[in-house]
Write a protein that holds these residues in place. Structure first.
Motif, short mmCIF file in Angstrom:
data_model
loop_
_atom_site.label_atom_id
_atom_site.label_comp_id
_atom_site.label_asym_id
_atom_site.label_seq_id
_atom_site.Cartn_x
_atom_site.Cartn_y
_atom_site.Cartn_z
N PRO A 357 0.83 -1.20 0.00
CA PRO A 357 0.00 0.00 0.00
C PRO A 357 0.87 1.25 0.00
O PRO A 357 2.02 1.22 0.45
N GLY A 358 0.42 2.29 -0.56
CA GLY A 358 1.17 3.55 -0.57
C GLY A 358 0.44 4.57 -1.37
O GLY A 358 -0.36 4.21 -2.23
N SER A 359 0.64 5.82 -1.11
CA SER A 359 -0.12 6.83 -1.82
C SER A 359 0.45 7.03 -3.21
O SER A 359 1.64 6.75 -3.45
N VAL A 360 -0.41 7.48 -4.09
CA VAL A 360 0.04 7.81 -5.45
C VAL A 360 1.15 8.86 -5.37
O VAL A 360 2.18 8.75 -6.04
N ALA A 361 0.97 9.80 -4.49
CA ALA A 361 1.92 10.91 -4.40
C ALA A 361 3.32 10.40 -4.05
O ALA A 361 4.31 10.82 -4.67
N SER A 362 3.40 9.42 -3.11
CA SER A 362 4.74 8.95 -2.72
C SER A 362 5.40 8.19 -3.86
O SER A 362 6.60 8.29 -4.08
N LYS A 363 4.54 7.41 -4.66
CA LYS A 363 5.13 6.69 -5.81
C LYS A 363 5.64 7.67 -6.85
O LYS A 363 6.72 7.51 -7.42
N SER A 365 6.63 10.71 -6.40
CA SER A 365 7.79 11.46 -5.93
C SER A 365 9.03 10.57 -5.98
O SER A 365 10.12 10.99 -6.34
#
Ligand SMILES: Nc1nc2c(ncn2[C@@H]2O[C@H](COP(=O)(O)OP(=O)(O)OP(=O)(O)O)[C@@H](O)[C@H]2O)c(=O)[nH]1
Ligand SMILES: [Mg+2]
Length: 369
Positions: A357-363, A365
């Motif tokens: 799991p992880g936010s789109v934003a972190s991927k 960046s």
């Protein structure tokens, strides 16, 4: 106005009603499938059972469609026919709609239309139809044969046309069967409108015959080539064998009509004892004699026969012969399964690692330079 009405039930019944309309009969039709019925454009009065889309050769569906709507259907029938003496319900015995609902329709009409006699035009299928159709036909005929107050039952035999035209399409067989049965009935009604010095066959004579319970046939023989009474009788017997109805199998005609039309000198070839020798003399015979310069023709109406056991058993024979195979087919329908030989191979499908799991934003960046 003709005194016989035709009510078609199901597709075959509707097709017979269509031809009857063109001949000037009062007609109506009932179907569970609107698409079948709308092609019978000449029949004005139509009732389509709401919520159904055909009975799919299932008699119990045809029966249910009627049971759920019988009040409306009986009202529709009452409104459709005026001043008739006999109503003939026409249907095929081997489909679902006509075969399933017609026996009960006839029973209810016998109660609900006092003063009108009710008979049937029941179509028997060709010899090569499959098991499901044979079962329907046998069940339907058994039910019809048990109706106590019924008048004439005309058994239209599709096999009769098939024998004459082995190469014809189904459609041609149906069309000519329908035409022939309605022409036969129309012809005897026509005769009742004629007058003669020498013996009239009038409408009460015809109704007397047609109100006889049992199987009825109508046929006409042209006796142009006959020289003797036995030649003429032979022509008449041939016409019983080749009519559109199930051929006569046994003795036991109860009421009969015998009508001669043609030149005066040939009328002497009619010899009642030899005509009825093979089927027994009826209780009552109604004769008509009409002299004209047309081809000499003898029309016979024979009423009150038993149901033709041999013809009906020929329908049932192939069911009996294939009893085990048919039973196996039905059992298989319920029990059949497919077992895969490679069920072990399902394990080969390796599970992918679980998604992180992880936010789109972190991927986004992480991938930026
Ligand atoms: N003589 C004649 N037989 C027909 C005609 N149409 C169908 N058949 C016969 O009737 C059988 C099929 O029955 P249908 O009348 O189509 O059946 P249905 O009463 O409409 O019932 P479902 O279609 O099952 O709802 C065929 O196997 C034929 O034996 C026709 O116009 N004339
Ligand atoms: Mg149909």
């Amino acid at each position: 106005m003709k005194s016989i009405g035709i009510l078609g039930v199901g597709q075959a019944g509707g097709n017979i009603a269509e031809i009857a309309t063109t001949l000037g009969f009062q007609t109506a039709l009932i179907n569970t499938n609107q698409r079948d019925g709308v092609v019978n454009t000449r029949v004005e009065k139509k009732y389509f059972v709401p919520g159904y889309n055909g009975a799919g050769q299932d008699r119990s569906i045809g029966l249910r469609a009627f049971q759920e709507n019988y009040r409306e259907i009986i009202d529709f029938i009452k409104e459709s026919f005026k001043n008739i003496k006999l109503l003939l319900v026409a249907f095929s015995t081997d489909g679902g709609t006509g075969s399933g609902m017609s026996p009960l329709i006839i029973e209810l009409l016998l109660d609900q239309l006092p003063g009108i006699n009710i008979g049937a035009i029941a179509i028997l299928p060709e010899r090569n139809v499959l098991a499901g159709n044979r079962i329907n036909a046998s069940e339907c005929i058994e039910e019809i044969s048990k109706i106590k107050a019924i008048s004439s039952v005309f058994l239209v035999d599709n096999d009769q046309m098939r024998k004459i035209n082995p190469q014809s399409s189904k459609h041609q067989i149906y069309l000519s069967s329908n035409q022939k049965v309605m022409e036969a009935i129309n012809n005897v009604l026509r005769i009742t409108q004629k007058s003669s010095f020498y013996g009239n066959f009038d409408e009460s004579d015809l109704m007397n015959i047609l109100n006889t319970r049992g199987v009825t046939i109508i046929s006409s023989a042209t006796i142009t080539d006959a020289k003797t009474t036995s030649d003429a009788s032979r022509e008449i017997h041939q016409s019983w064998v080749h009519s559109i109805f199930c051929p006569v199998e046994s003795t036991g005609v109860i009421r009969a009509g015998l009508i001669y039309e043609g030149p005066e000198n040939l009328s002497k070839l009619i010899h009642v004892p030899s005509i009825f020798e093979s089927i027994g003399e009826p209780l009552q015979l109604f004769e008509g004699t009409y002299f004209s310069e047309t081809d000499p023709t003898i029309t016979t109406i024979l009423a009150g026969f038993s149901f033709p056991t041999r013809r009906l058993q020929s329908l049932e024979d192939s069911l009996e012969k294939n009893k085990d195979r048919l039973q196996n087919l039905v059992n298989k329908e319920l029990s059949q399964r497919y077992e895969s030989r490679v069920s072990w191979a399902s394990n080969l499908k390796a599970n992918k690692p679980e998604k992180q799991p992880g936010s789109v934003a972190s991927k986004v960046s992480k991938n930026q330079k």
